[in-house]
Scaffold this motif. Structure first.
Motif, short mmCIF file in Angstrom:
data_model
loop_
_atom_site.label_atom_id
_atom_site.label_comp_id
_atom_site.label_asym_id
_atom_site.label_seq_id
_atom_site.Cartn_x
_atom_site.Cartn_y
_atom_site.Cartn_z
N PHE A 1 32.73 42.25 33.76
CA PHE A 1 33.52 42.91 34.81
C PHE A 1 34.85 43.44 34.32
CE2 PHE A 1 30.70 40.48 37.64
CZ PHE A 1 30.36 41.48 38.53
N THR A 2 35.50 42.75 33.38
CA THR A 2 36.83 43.20 32.94
C THR A 2 36.74 44.51 32.17
OG1 THR A 2 36.63 41.79 30.98
CG2 THR A 2 37.80 40.89 32.88
N LYS B 1 35.72 47.32 34.62
CA LYS B 1 36.80 47.70 35.54
C LYS B 1 37.74 48.71 34.88
CE LYS B 1 38.70 44.89 38.50
NZ LYS B 1 39.43 43.82 39.17
N LYS B 2 38.03 48.53 33.60
CA LYS B 2 38.88 49.48 32.88
C LYS B 2 38.20 50.84 32.73
CE LYS B 2 41.27 45.85 30.41
NZ LYS B 2 41.45 45.14 29.14
N ALA C 1 35.91 52.05 34.82
CA ALA C 1 35.88 52.65 36.16
C ALA C 1 37.24 53.24 36.53
CB ALA C 1 35.46 51.61 37.19
N GLN C 2 38.32 52.59 36.14
CA GLN C 2 39.66 53.12 36.43
C GLN C 2 39.90 54.42 35.68
OE1 GLN C 2 42.16 49.83 35.36
NE2 GLN C 2 41.93 48.82 37.34
N ASN D 1 35.32 53.40 42.07
CA ASN D 1 35.38 51.99 42.45
C ASN D 1 34.08 51.24 42.18
OD1 ASN D 1 37.98 52.31 43.38
ND2 ASN D 1 37.32 52.87 45.43
N SER D 2 33.02 51.97 41.87
CA SER D 2 31.73 51.34 41.64
C SER D 2 31.07 51.89 40.38
CB SER D 2 30.80 51.58 42.82
OG SER D 2 31.32 50.97 43.98
N ASP E 1 30.78 46.49 42.37
CA ASP E 1 32.03 46.82 43.03
C ASP E 1 33.14 46.33 42.11
OD1 ASP E 1 34.14 47.36 44.70
OD2 ASP E 1 33.75 45.67 46.05
N ASN E 2 33.85 47.27 41.48
CA ASN E 2 34.85 46.89 40.49
C ASN E 2 36.19 46.52 41.09
OD1 ASN E 2 33.19 47.17 38.25
ND2 ASN E 2 33.41 49.38 38.34
N VAL E 3 36.38 46.73 42.37
CA VAL E 3 37.61 46.30 43.02
C VAL E 3 37.58 44.79 43.21
CG1 VAL E 3 39.01 46.51 45.10
CG2 VAL E 3 37.90 48.53 44.14
N ASP F 1 35.03 42.74 41.89
CA ASP F 1 34.20 42.11 40.86
C ASP F 1 32.97 41.42 41.47
OD1 ASP F 1 35.95 43.01 38.97
OD2 ASP F 1 36.98 41.10 38.72
#
Length: 175
Positions: A101-102, A105-106, A108-109, A114-115, A158-160, A162
């Motif tokens: 996830f970490t 998430k980077k 996706a940003q 967000n997904s 969902d990366n917001v 996790d």
């Protein structure tokens, strides 16, 4: 006075500007994102074919948008920080079906989404003894055994928060 407020409110609703929701952004990542064929005899990986089909379906609808694979590959390859994160996260999902996830998430940003939809696909050879009818490929009343199976796994993240929002696996016997 109440009548004037109601009329004013009704006029504002009719002639006011309409509000449009921003499309939901999903980043589609096949696990073989960085595997590129160098010759004309090589076919695309199944994960890339599935990802391109999903991206085109997402973009056909105005409610979900997704970046095409060419731009995703180009952006990740150009970044010194994103490429190792993407390579390790995609390899982890391909081998163990675990989600990092970490790292995701980077990624996706970087694409302002967000997904993320991860896609993994492989062809598995089934090991089972064949009888004479299968070896001779004679069609009869017997059901012939398919020796290859295409297995595809997908996970929507969902990366917001996790969280895994959806996951599914599909199998298709190949003749």
């Amino acid at each position: 006075m109440k009548f004037v407020v109601k009329v004013f409110f009704l006029i504002c609703l009719i002639f006011g500007t309409s509000v449009k929701a921003e499309p939901f952004k999903v980043l589609v990542l096949p696990v073989d994102l960085f595997k590129v064929c160098e010759n004309y005899y090589c076919f695309d990986e199944p994960t890339e074919i599935f990802a391109n089909d999903i991206i085109s379906e997402f973009n056909r609808n105005n409610k979900i948008s997704s970046t095409n694979l060419y731009d995703v590959r180009k952006t990740i390859s150009a970044s010194q920080t994103l490429k190792p994160l993407a390579t390790s996260a995609l390899h982890k999902y391909k081998v163990t079906h675990g989600v990092d996830f970490t790292s995701l998430k980077k990624i996706a940003q970087a694409f302002n989404s967000n997904s993320i939809l991860l896609i993994s696909s492989s062809v598995v050879q089934n090991s089972q003894k064949h009888d004479i009818w299968e070896i001779m490929e004679v069609a009869s009343v017997f059901e012939l055994y398919n020796s290859y199976t295409l297995e595809t796994r997908m996970v929507l993240l969902d990366n917001v928060n996790d969280v895994v929002m959806w996951s599914g696996s599909y199998k298709k016997h190949l003749g």
